[in-house]
Write a protein that holds these residues in place. Sequence first.
Motif, mmCIF file in Angstrom:
data_model
loop_
_atom_site.group_PDB
_atom_site.id
_atom_site.type_symbol
_atom_site.label_atom_id
_atom_site.label_comp_id
_atom_site.label_asym_id
_atom_site.label_seq_id
_atom_site.Cartn_x
_atom_site.Cartn_y
_atom_site.Cartn_z
ATOM 1 N N ASN A 26 60.642 155.345 29.214
ATOM 2 C CA ASN A 26 60.985 154.044 29.769
ATOM 3 C C ASN A 26 60.933 154.188 31.285
ATOM 4 O O ASN A 26 61.915 154.564 31.933
ATOM 5 N N LEU A 27 59.753 153.908 31.852
ATOM 6 C CA LEU A 27 59.543 154.143 33.284
ATOM 7 C C LEU A 27 60.453 153.279 34.150
ATOM 8 O O LEU A 27 60.925 153.731 35.206
ATOM 9 N N ASN A 61 48.498 159.512 31.470
ATOM 10 C CA ASN A 61 48.141 159.476 32.888
ATOM 11 C C ASN A 61 49.072 158.571 33.674
ATOM 12 O O ASN A 61 49.516 158.915 34.778
ATOM 13 N N GLU A 62 49.380 157.398 33.102
ATOM 14 C CA GLU A 62 50.250 156.448 33.799
ATOM 15 C C GLU A 62 51.650 157.015 33.968
ATOM 16 O O GLU A 62 52.264 156.884 35.034
ATOM 17 N N GLU A 63 52.175 157.672 32.926
ATOM 18 C CA GLU A 63 53.519 158.254 33.012
ATOM 19 C C GLU A 63 53.567 159.364 34.051
ATOM 20 O O GLU A 63 54.480 159.418 34.881
ATOM 21 N N LEU A 103 50.150 148.201 38.731
ATOM 22 C CA LEU A 103 51.137 148.045 39.802
ATOM 23 C C LEU A 103 51.325 149.316 40.620
ATOM 24 O O LEU A 103 51.556 149.256 41.843
ATOM 25 N N LEU A 104 51.182 150.463 39.987
ATOM 26 C CA LEU A 104 51.419 151.722 40.688
ATOM 27 C C LEU A 104 50.477 151.894 41.868
ATOM 28 O O LEU A 104 50.860 152.446 42.908
ATOM 29 N N ARG A 105 49.260 151.415 41.745
ATOM 30 C CA ARG A 105 48.292 151.592 42.827
ATOM 31 C C ARG A 105 48.746 150.865 44.096
ATOM 32 O O ARG A 105 48.548 151.353 45.215
ATOM 33 N N MET A 106 49.361 149.679 43.947
ATOM 34 C CA MET A 106 49.898 148.974 45.108
ATOM 35 C C MET A 106 51.163 149.677 45.622
ATOM 36 O O MET A 106 51.366 149.804 46.837
ATOM 37 N N LYS A 107 51.993 150.172 44.706
ATOM 38 C CA LYS A 107 53.208 150.865 45.120
ATOM 39 C C LYS A 107 52.878 152.109 45.937
ATOM 40 O O LYS A 107 53.603 152.455 46.881
ATOM 41 N N LEU A 108 51.802 152.764 45.586
ATOM 42 C CA LEU A 108 51.377 153.938 46.351
ATOM 43 C C LEU A 108 51.010 153.547 47.785
ATOM 44 O O LEU A 108 51.354 154.258 48.742
ATOM 45 N N ASP A 109 50.324 152.418 47.940
ATOM 46 C CA ASP A 109 49.989 151.948 49.286
ATOM 47 C C ASP A 109 51.248 151.714 50.116
ATOM 48 O O ASP A 109 51.336 152.115 51.285
ATOM 49 N N TYR A 110 52.230 151.066 49.513
ATOM 50 C CA TYR A 110 53.494 150.808 50.217
ATOM 51 C C TYR A 110 54.153 152.125 50.630
ATOM 52 O O TYR A 110 54.630 152.274 51.769
ATOM 53 N N GLU A 111 54.191 153.069 49.708
ATOM 54 C CA GLU A 111 54.878 154.329 50.000
ATOM 55 C C GLU A 111 54.150 155.120 51.086
ATOM 56 O O GLU A 111 54.787 155.748 51.946
ATOM 57 N N TYR A 112 52.832 155.098 51.055
ATOM 58 C CA TYR A 112 52.072 155.754 52.133
ATOM 59 C C TYR A 112 52.409 155.104 53.483
ATOM 60 O O TYR A 112 52.589 155.798 54.503
ATOM 61 N N ALA A 113 52.487 153.775 53.493
ATOM 62 C CA ALA A 113 52.814 153.064 54.739
ATOM 63 C C ALA A 113 54.194 153.488 55.248
ATOM 64 O O ALA A 113 54.389 153.698 56.453
#
Length: 414
Positions: A26-27, A61-63, A103-113
């Motif tokens: 349960n992510l 992969n997603e988990e 959604l994770l791909r966008m979250k990664l962008d935010y975290e990199y920023a």
Amino acid sequence: MNFNFTRYFLGFFILFSIFFSAKNLNLNSIEEEIIKNNREGKHQLSQKKLSDILLSGDLTNEEQANILFLMATTYRSVNDYMMCIDYLNKSSVIAQQLPEDNLLRMKLDYEYAFVYFDNNQYDKSEEVMKRIAAKKYLNSYPEDNSYILMQEGYLFLIKKQYNEAEKKYYDALKIMQAANSCNLPIVYAKLMNLYSKKKNIAKAEEIYDVSMQTSDSCNILKYKIFTASEMEKIYKENNLFGKAYLIGSELDSLRRLENQEVKISEMHIIDKAYTEKEQLIKEQSDIWKRTVILSIIILIAILAVIYFYKKNRKIKRDKLMMRDELEQMKQELDSYSQNSENLEDSKRYFFLSSDELTDRQKELLIHLADGLSNKEIAEKLFISENTVKYHTKNIYTILDIKDRKDFFQKLRNN
């Protein structure tokens, strides 16, 4: 051993293993727990849980990408930017295999920023923020949008565009109030810094008091340290060293409580153990796979040897039995043939009286009774062996005789 049974057994074993090794993570629940731990300064609990999940294996992969992402956010929360970026890179590699709208791909962008900004790599951060803006800030977490606005405000601040910075900060404050009021101290610290640049220390102090109250009510120690550290810096920049000393003493007490350096050191130890264990698990998995494949090949080879050995033995046994039967039949035929030579012609040729036989068939029977072979009879009558066999078959049918052995047996009895 039955090969079908073996195939079905192996198939069942594989399905059984897959079924019981499958895990459903349960992510959302895990992410909520990690965020809560990190806000409360329980970073080691976050890291241990995430490490245990990674070491358990059998992740999709997603988990795996999401767990690595949460590990990165945990390291950023203790200002270990190098480890944060390392885990973000690992997560990003796997996330490239996920759908474009994941959604994770966008979250990664935010975290990199965020991590580039926190590490004062403003050019890299601004580049990522432009990419986020081009996607119209697509994200399910309003808090992250608030953080992005704060970073954009800070870029205005360092360019001394205070009015633009203030607008960005209050936009961020509005979003954060609706999304998560416990994270307001982050925005308050930015506003404190802004009013310090505008030489409005009283306003900065007012916001500082509100920020500390919010941190106390939410029981978030790291925000109290962060806000107090910003206030101490403001006092020093404005030559208010007496106030800076007082707040510095308070800050020392808060830092002793957090003992952040010890936590980072312990986290690195855990991470090293995770990395080493991960490699060991991979090696053991490879060995296990090779062992299983080799065992299956050996099993198949053994079964094949047993099968062909038994088949060869059966063929040899059948050949010996056939040879013995033919030898016995030959001996019996020779015996019948020899005995029949001593019989009177009237007895030997009793069957010649049959009206159903043709003259040619009777002639063939005389040679047959004399013990001649099909080849010898063919030569005497100037016909082929096939013709001899044909006449013999018809004769046996007419006289109700099974075979040549039966023929001599009846000849002897009569």
